[in-house]
Design a protein around this motif. Structure first.
Motif, PDB file in Angstrom:
ATOM      1  N   GLU A  71      -3.474   1.067 -11.362  1.00 14.72           N
ATOM      2  CA  GLU A  71      -4.556   0.353 -12.105  1.00 14.72           C
ATOM      3  C   GLU A  71      -4.085  -0.951 -12.500  1.00 14.72           C
ATOM      4  O   GLU A  71      -4.712  -1.962 -12.353  1.00 14.72           O
ATOM      5  CB  GLU A  71      -5.311   1.154 -13.705  1.00 14.72           C
ATOM      6  CG  GLU A  71      -5.516   2.643 -12.825  1.00 14.72           C
ATOM      7  CD  GLU A  71      -6.239   3.513 -13.999  1.00 14.72           C
ATOM      8  OE1 GLU A  71      -6.668   2.331 -15.316  1.00 14.72           O
ATOM      9  OE2 GLU A  71      -6.433   4.294 -13.753  1.00 14.72           O
ATOM     10  N   ASN A  72      -2.818  -1.185 -12.902  1.00 17.32           N
ATOM     11  CA  ASN A  72      -2.077  -2.273 -13.486  1.00 17.32           C
ATOM     12  C   ASN A  72      -1.315  -3.345 -12.475  1.00 17.32           C
ATOM     13  O   ASN A  72      -1.210  -4.473 -12.907  1.00 17.32           O
ATOM     14  CB  ASN A  72      -1.387  -2.175 -14.949  1.00 17.32           C
ATOM     15  CG  ASN A  72      -2.199  -1.126 -15.558  1.00 17.32           C
ATOM     16  OD1 ASN A  72      -3.807  -1.781 -15.523  1.00 17.32           O
ATOM     17  ND2 ASN A  72      -2.211  -0.593 -16.864  1.00 17.32           N
ATOM     18  N   ASP A  73      -0.999  -3.167 -11.387  1.00 13.24           N
ATOM     19  CA  ASP A  73       0.409  -2.649 -10.490  1.00 13.24           C
ATOM     20  C   ASP A  73      -0.465  -3.392  -9.522  1.00 13.24           C
ATOM     21  O   ASP A  73      -0.834  -2.119  -9.079  1.00 13.24           O
ATOM     22  CB  ASP A  73       1.252  -2.500 -11.255  1.00 13.24           C
ATOM     23  CG  ASP A  73       2.526  -3.682 -10.927  1.00 13.24           C
ATOM     24  OD1 ASP A  73       2.173  -4.772 -10.201  1.00 13.24           O
ATOM     25  OD2 ASP A  73       3.659  -3.233 -11.039  1.00 13.24           O
ATOM     26  N   ARG A  74       0.084  -3.815  -8.526  1.00 13.14           N
ATOM     27  CA  ARG A  74      -0.284  -4.098  -7.200  1.00 13.14           C
ATOM     28  C   ARG A  74       0.987  -4.475  -5.837  1.00 13.14           C
ATOM     29  O   ARG A  74       1.910  -5.048  -6.323  1.00 13.14           O
ATOM     30  CB  ARG A  74      -1.455  -4.310  -6.688  1.00 13.14           C
ATOM     31  CG  ARG A  74      -1.156  -6.283  -5.948  1.00 13.14           C
ATOM     32  CD  ARG A  74      -2.811  -6.286  -5.878  1.00 13.14           C
ATOM     33  NE  ARG A  74      -3.118  -7.265  -5.506  1.00 13.14           N
ATOM     34  CZ  ARG A  74      -3.198  -8.209  -4.263  1.00 13.14           C
ATOM     35  NH1 ARG A  74      -2.836  -7.052  -3.642  1.00 13.14           N
ATOM     36  NH2 ARG A  74      -3.340  -9.395  -4.505  1.00 13.14           N
ATOM     37  N   PHE A  75       1.417  -4.207  -5.150  1.00 13.54           N
ATOM     38  CA  PHE A  75       2.422  -4.441  -3.895  1.00 13.54           C
ATOM     39  C   PHE A  75       1.968  -5.928  -3.221  1.00 13.54           C
ATOM     40  O   PHE A  75       0.598  -5.661  -2.830  1.00 13.54           O
ATOM     41  CB  PHE A  75       2.587  -3.554  -3.184  1.00 13.54           C
ATOM     42  CG  PHE A  75       3.136  -2.308  -3.513  1.00 13.54           C
ATOM     43  CD1 PHE A  75       4.238  -2.361  -3.942  1.00 13.54           C
ATOM     44  CD2 PHE A  75       2.888  -1.081  -3.128  1.00 13.54           C
ATOM     45  CE1 PHE A  75       4.906  -1.844  -4.292  1.00 13.54           C
ATOM     46  CE2 PHE A  75       3.601  -0.095  -3.945  1.00 13.54           C
ATOM     47  CZ  PHE A  75       5.128  -0.039  -4.114  1.00 13.54           C
ATOM     48  N   LEU A  76       2.674  -6.911  -3.287  1.00 17.48           N
ATOM     49  CA  LEU A  76       2.240  -7.483  -2.782  1.00 17.48           C
ATOM     50  C   LEU A  76       3.579  -8.017  -1.319  1.00 17.48           C
ATOM     51  O   LEU A  76       4.489  -7.991  -1.623  1.00 17.48           O
ATOM     52  CB  LEU A  76       2.341  -9.252  -3.117  1.00 17.48           C
ATOM     53  CG  LEU A  76       1.742  -9.318  -4.981  1.00 17.48           C
ATOM     54  CD1 LEU A  76       2.296 -10.676  -5.739  1.00 17.48           C
ATOM     55  CD2 LEU A  76       0.158  -9.276  -4.760  1.00 17.48           C
ATOM     56  N   ARG A  77       2.525  -8.468  -0.191  1.00 16.32           N
ATOM     57  CA  ARG A  77       3.702  -8.920   0.552  1.00 16.32           C
ATOM     58  C   ARG A  77       4.069 -10.524   0.542  1.00 16.32           C
ATOM     59  O   ARG A  77       3.407 -11.642   0.168  1.00 16.32           O
ATOM     60  CB  ARG A  77       2.937  -8.642   2.147  1.00 16.32           C
ATOM     61  CG  ARG A  77       2.678  -7.405   2.272  1.00 16.32           C
ATOM     62  CD  ARG A  77       3.390  -6.160   1.636  1.00 16.32           C
ATOM     63  NE  ARG A  77       3.862  -6.294   4.010  1.00 16.32           N
ATOM     64  CZ  ARG A  77       4.385  -5.678   4.360  1.00 16.32           C
ATOM     65  NH1 ARG A  77       3.651  -4.139   3.977  1.00 16.32           N
ATOM     66  NH2 ARG A  77       4.732  -4.982   6.096  1.00 16.32           N
ATOM     67  N   LEU A  78       4.873 -10.732   1.356  1.00 14.17           N
ATOM     68  CA  LEU A  78       6.068 -12.028   1.642  1.00 14.17           C
ATOM     69  C   LEU A  78       4.615 -12.770   1.619  1.00 14.17           C
ATOM     70  O   LEU A  78       5.140 -13.690   0.295  1.00 14.17           O
ATOM     71  CB  LEU A  78       6.877 -11.888   3.220  1.00 14.17           C
ATOM     72  CG  LEU A  78       7.672 -13.241   2.707  1.00 14.17           C
ATOM     73  CD1 LEU A  78       8.256 -13.674   1.251  1.00 14.17           C
ATOM     74  CD2 LEU A  78       8.897 -13.602   3.773  1.00 14.17           C
ATOM     75  N   LYS A  79       3.591 -13.155   2.730  1.00 19.49           N
ATOM     76  CA  LYS A  79       3.084 -14.023   2.443  1.00 19.49           C
ATOM     77  C   LYS A  79       1.882 -14.567   1.301  1.00 19.49           C
ATOM     78  O   LYS A  79       2.189 -16.138   0.946  1.00 19.49           O
ATOM     79  CB  LYS A  79       1.933 -14.372   4.002  1.00 19.49           C
ATOM     80  CG  LYS A  79       2.290 -14.472   5.169  1.00 19.49           C
ATOM     81  CD  LYS A  79       1.359 -14.328   6.289  1.00 19.49           C
ATOM     82  CE  LYS A  79       1.996 -14.373   7.349  1.00 19.49           C
ATOM     83  NZ  LYS A  79       1.392 -14.782   8.538  1.00 19.49           N
ATOM     84  N   GLU A  80       2.043 -13.160   0.971  1.00 23.37           N
ATOM     85  CA  GLU A  80       1.449 -13.631  -0.434  1.00 23.37           C
ATOM     86  C   GLU A  80       1.572 -14.017  -1.604  1.00 23.37           C
ATOM     87  O   GLU A  80       1.914 -15.183  -2.305  1.00 23.37           O
ATOM     88  CB  GLU A  80       0.240 -12.247  -0.605  1.00 23.37           C
ATOM     89  CG  GLU A  80      -0.936 -12.374  -2.036  1.00 23.37           C
ATOM     90  CD  GLU A  80      -1.355 -11.349  -2.345  1.00 23.37           C
ATOM     91  OE1 GLU A  80      -1.986 -10.854  -3.048  1.00 23.37           O
ATOM     92  OE2 GLU A  80      -1.644 -10.237  -1.317  1.00 23.37           O
ATOM     93  N   VAL A  81       3.378 -13.176  -1.567  1.00 26.09           N
ATOM     94  CA  VAL A  81       4.370 -13.859  -2.652  1.00 26.09           C
ATOM     95  C   VAL A  81       4.439 -15.841  -2.588  1.00 26.09           C
ATOM     96  O   VAL A  81       4.283 -16.465  -3.749  1.00 26.09           O
ATOM     97  CB  VAL A  81       5.106 -13.054  -3.181  1.00 26.09           C
ATOM     98  CG1 VAL A  81       6.604 -14.138  -3.547  1.00 26.09           C
ATOM     99  CG2 VAL A  81       5.380 -12.287  -2.621  1.00 26.09           C
ATOM    100  N   MET A  82       4.524 -15.867  -0.956  1.00 27.43           N
ATOM    101  CA  MET A  82       4.391 -17.471  -1.045  1.00 27.43           C
ATOM    102  C   MET A  82       3.309 -18.375  -1.124  1.00 27.43           C
ATOM    103  O   MET A  82       3.686 -19.301  -1.668  1.00 27.43           O
ATOM    104  CB  MET A  82       4.956 -17.075   0.006  1.00 27.43           C
ATOM    105  CG  MET A  82       6.528 -16.414   0.958  1.00 27.43           C
ATOM    106  SD  MET A  82       6.872 -17.416   2.920  1.00 27.43           S
ATOM    107  CE  MET A  82       5.451 -19.545   3.319  1.00 27.43           C
TER     108      MET A  82
END
Length: 72
Positions: free
Chosen positions: A5-16
């Motif tokens: 609910e409070n966290d999610r995974f980010l892929r490289l493009k989104e982190v960039m």
């Protein structure tokens, strides 16, 4: 503890996109220990925790603002 609910995974493009950093800079800083490490989701899949990226961004802002404070 991580909560979906409070966290999610980010892929490289989104982190960039979120950080404004390039791919090489992210991996260089990870190697130097100055950027959060990715989480391995599978044999060929990695992502970063949104909370880890947010904490890193807050630490950069805090470090930047304390370095630029005007002292009498």
């Amino acid at each position: 503890m991580i909560s979906a609910e409070n966290d999610r995974f980010l892929r490289l493009k989104e982190v960039m996109r979120i950080t404004g950093l390039g791919r090489n800079t992210i991996y260089t800083r990870m190697r130097d220990g100055t950027f959060p490490r990715q989480v391995h989701l599978g044999p060929k899949s990695v992502a970063w925790l949104q909370s880890a990226i947010s904490q890193w961004m807050e630490s950069v802002v805090e470090g930047s603002s304390s370095a630029h404070q005007i002292r009498p």
